[in-house]
Design an enzyme around this catalytic site. Structure first.
Site, short mmCIF file in Angstrom:
data_model
loop_
_atom_site.label_atom_id
_atom_site.label_comp_id
_atom_site.label_asym_id
_atom_site.label_seq_id
_atom_site.Cartn_x
_atom_site.Cartn_y
_atom_site.Cartn_z
N HIS A 192 0.80 -1.22 0.00
CA HIS A 192 0.00 0.00 0.00
C HIS A 192 0.83 1.27 0.00
O HIS A 192 0.36 2.32 -0.45
CB HIS A 192 -0.95 0.01 1.20
CG HIS A 192 -2.16 -0.85 1.01
ND1 HIS A 192 -2.17 -2.20 1.29
CD2 HIS A 192 -3.40 -0.56 0.55
CE1 HIS A 192 -3.36 -2.69 1.02
NE2 HIS A 192 -4.13 -1.73 0.57
N GLY A 193 2.04 1.22 0.51
CA GLY A 193 2.83 2.43 0.50
C GLY A 193 4.15 2.29 1.20
O GLY A 193 4.35 1.40 2.03
#
Length: 482
Positions: free
Chosen positions: A326-327
């Protein structure tokens, strides 16, 4: 190009008319049109990154072809790892280069050594996490001999770049979507009407729920030091509905748009906030990503086979990797690890497959036990979302410190609190419609059981009016940054 923009409102009808009226019964021409439309759609944001998706497409197409003619196991592995290296190499550079560099510098500074290195001003290409996993699934399935490689370059290019789900999913498997580009497609009126319903509901989720919740979630999280624990909890709840409305709304619009062109995409969300435990939540949240990690990471690692330590290790790997996907921030990694902690007791006691059917499947209302289960699961989810939304780990813990203080017993208060009551009412309306439609693939799928057409069309009109009224707070889709 945003689904909730005027550009897309013009773009979609033009492509639709060309597809069904100009190139009707011309399969190859329709596929080429999809490729052109998809590249325009993606290039509308930044045309420079078209080269990345084009290069990834070419590499995986020819590696797939090569795998079909290669019998030597070592050569096959080399081809597979070439695909993995190219795809994950691009993803790693654009998404994680600065993260690893900063942590490398920090680690050496901890031991008293200073390293001077400059971070790069790297723009993250929209959708790279999604189409990278989509092309990888093709190469891996061809390598495993679960899928025959295609010789149709335009069909494969259309599969990789298919504009409805290109930027934020669902992450489609080649085994499901690619064969649909080989077959003649005929216009299905009922399927298209269903698609329009799903687009309408997706727009409601995005524009009314997500975008308006974002206003208050951003206000509270960005000024968290000024607010009480009760206000911070309310901010976390706003974010909880923001991210669900935003991402599931995108999926609904993508799936509905695909149906307009004769394609069936997999369901990506199945009413996750009605889950009775975390295992059920993860079967219902971002289904395409969860199943991707399960099939291509978790099972190859051994899955839940073996001893307790192996189960714990594999569970943490899958959730932490999902968080990192996700990041490039430790907050996402902690978010993933926290969900692993939630999930492990269910796995170790063999209760992770307890709830397959939707809650209160044959009833209108849930029983008391189910209500408590849903509330506990929802609360645990909100707690994890705090890490997901926080700017950094310190920010997350400062919020939690206030949440678990006496100030949580106070009445929430922030600028615009009274006005936010309207959005809270909209959330209750949203939950009610989702509850009534929870047996379908999307909330409005079964609305045809309402016999009176006047009532159905009045409800559609009501949604349109609400979308127009609440459409001022336009926000980008959250998952564009992933």
């Amino acid at each position: 190009m945003l689904f909730n923009s005027l550009d897309f409102a013009v773009f979609l009808p033009i492509v639709f008319v060309l597809y069904w009226f100009v190139f009707k019964n011309q399969l190859k021409a329709q596929n080429i049109l999809i490729v052109i439309a998809s590249y325009i759609f993606y290039g509308w944001w930044d045309w420079r990154f078209l080269s990345l998706i084009a290069f990834s497409t070419i590499v995986d197409f020819f590696i797939g072809r090569k795998l079909s003619n290669e019998s030597n196991s070592n050569n096959r592995k080399l081809l597979l790892w070439t695909s993995i290296f190219v795809n994950l190499g691009f993803l790693g550079f654009f998404k994680y280069y600065n993260f690893f560099l900063d942590n490398f510098i920090t680690a050496f500074s901890f031991f008293g050594n200073e390293i001077k290195a400059n971070s790069l001003n790297i723009i993250l290409p929209v959708g790279i996490s999604f189409y990278t996993f989509q092309t990888l699934s093709y190469t891996i399935d061809v390598y495993r001999k679960k899928l025959k490689p295609t010789s149709d370059f335009f069909a494969f290019t259309a599969f990789v770049s298919f504009f409805p789900q290109l930027v934020a999913g669902p992450i489609e498997r080649a085994t499901n979507l690619l064969p649909q580009f080989y077959k003649k497609r005929t216009f299905d009126y009922r399927s298209s009407i269903d698609g329009l319903r799903q687009i309408l509901w997706g727009l409601f989720k995005k524009i009314v729920i997500a975008d308006n919740c974002a206003v208050y979630a951003n206000l509270i999280f960005n000024n968290s030091d000024d607010y009480s624990g009760s206000t911070l909890i309310l901010g976390a709840i706003f974010f909880t509905f923001q991210i669900y409305g935003d991402f599931s709304g995108y999926s609904d619009i993508a799936i509905g748009t695909s149906r307009l062109f004769g394609f069936d995409l997999k369901q990506n969300f199945a009413f996750p906030y009605f889950s009775r435990n975390i295992a059920e939540f993860w079967r219902r949240w971002h289904i395409s990503l969860s199943s991707w990690f399960k099939d291509y990471v978790y099972i190859p690692l051994g899955g839940s086979r073996g001893g307790i330590l192996k189960k714990i290790k594999n569970t943490f790997i899958i959730f932490v990797v999902s968080g990192f996907w996700h990041g490039a921030n430790w907050t996402f990694i902690i978010w993933g690890a926290l969900n692993a902690i939630y999930f492990l007791p269910l796995l170790l006691t063999n209760r992770n497959r307890n709830y397959i059917e939707i809650v209160a499947n044959n009833k209108f209302f849930p029983n008391f036990k189910e209500i408590i289960q849903m509330l506990v699961t929802f609360s645990l989810t909100i707690l994890a979302w705090i890490f997901f939304r926080a700017n950094n780990v310190g920010h997350a813990f400062s919020i939690l410190e206030e949440v678990f203080s006496k100030s949580t017993l106070s009445i929430p208060s922030f600028e615009g609190f009274t006005k936010s009551m309207i959005i809270i009412l909209m959330i209750f309306f949203f939950i009610s419609v989702e509850w009534l439609g929870r047996r379908g693939k999307f909330a409005l799928e079964k609305i045809y059981v309402v016999k009176f057409r006047f009532i159905r069309w009045s409800f559609y009109l009501l949604l349109v009016i609400i979308i127009i009224i609440f459409g001022a707070s336009q926000q980008d889709f959250i998952y564009f940054q992933f």
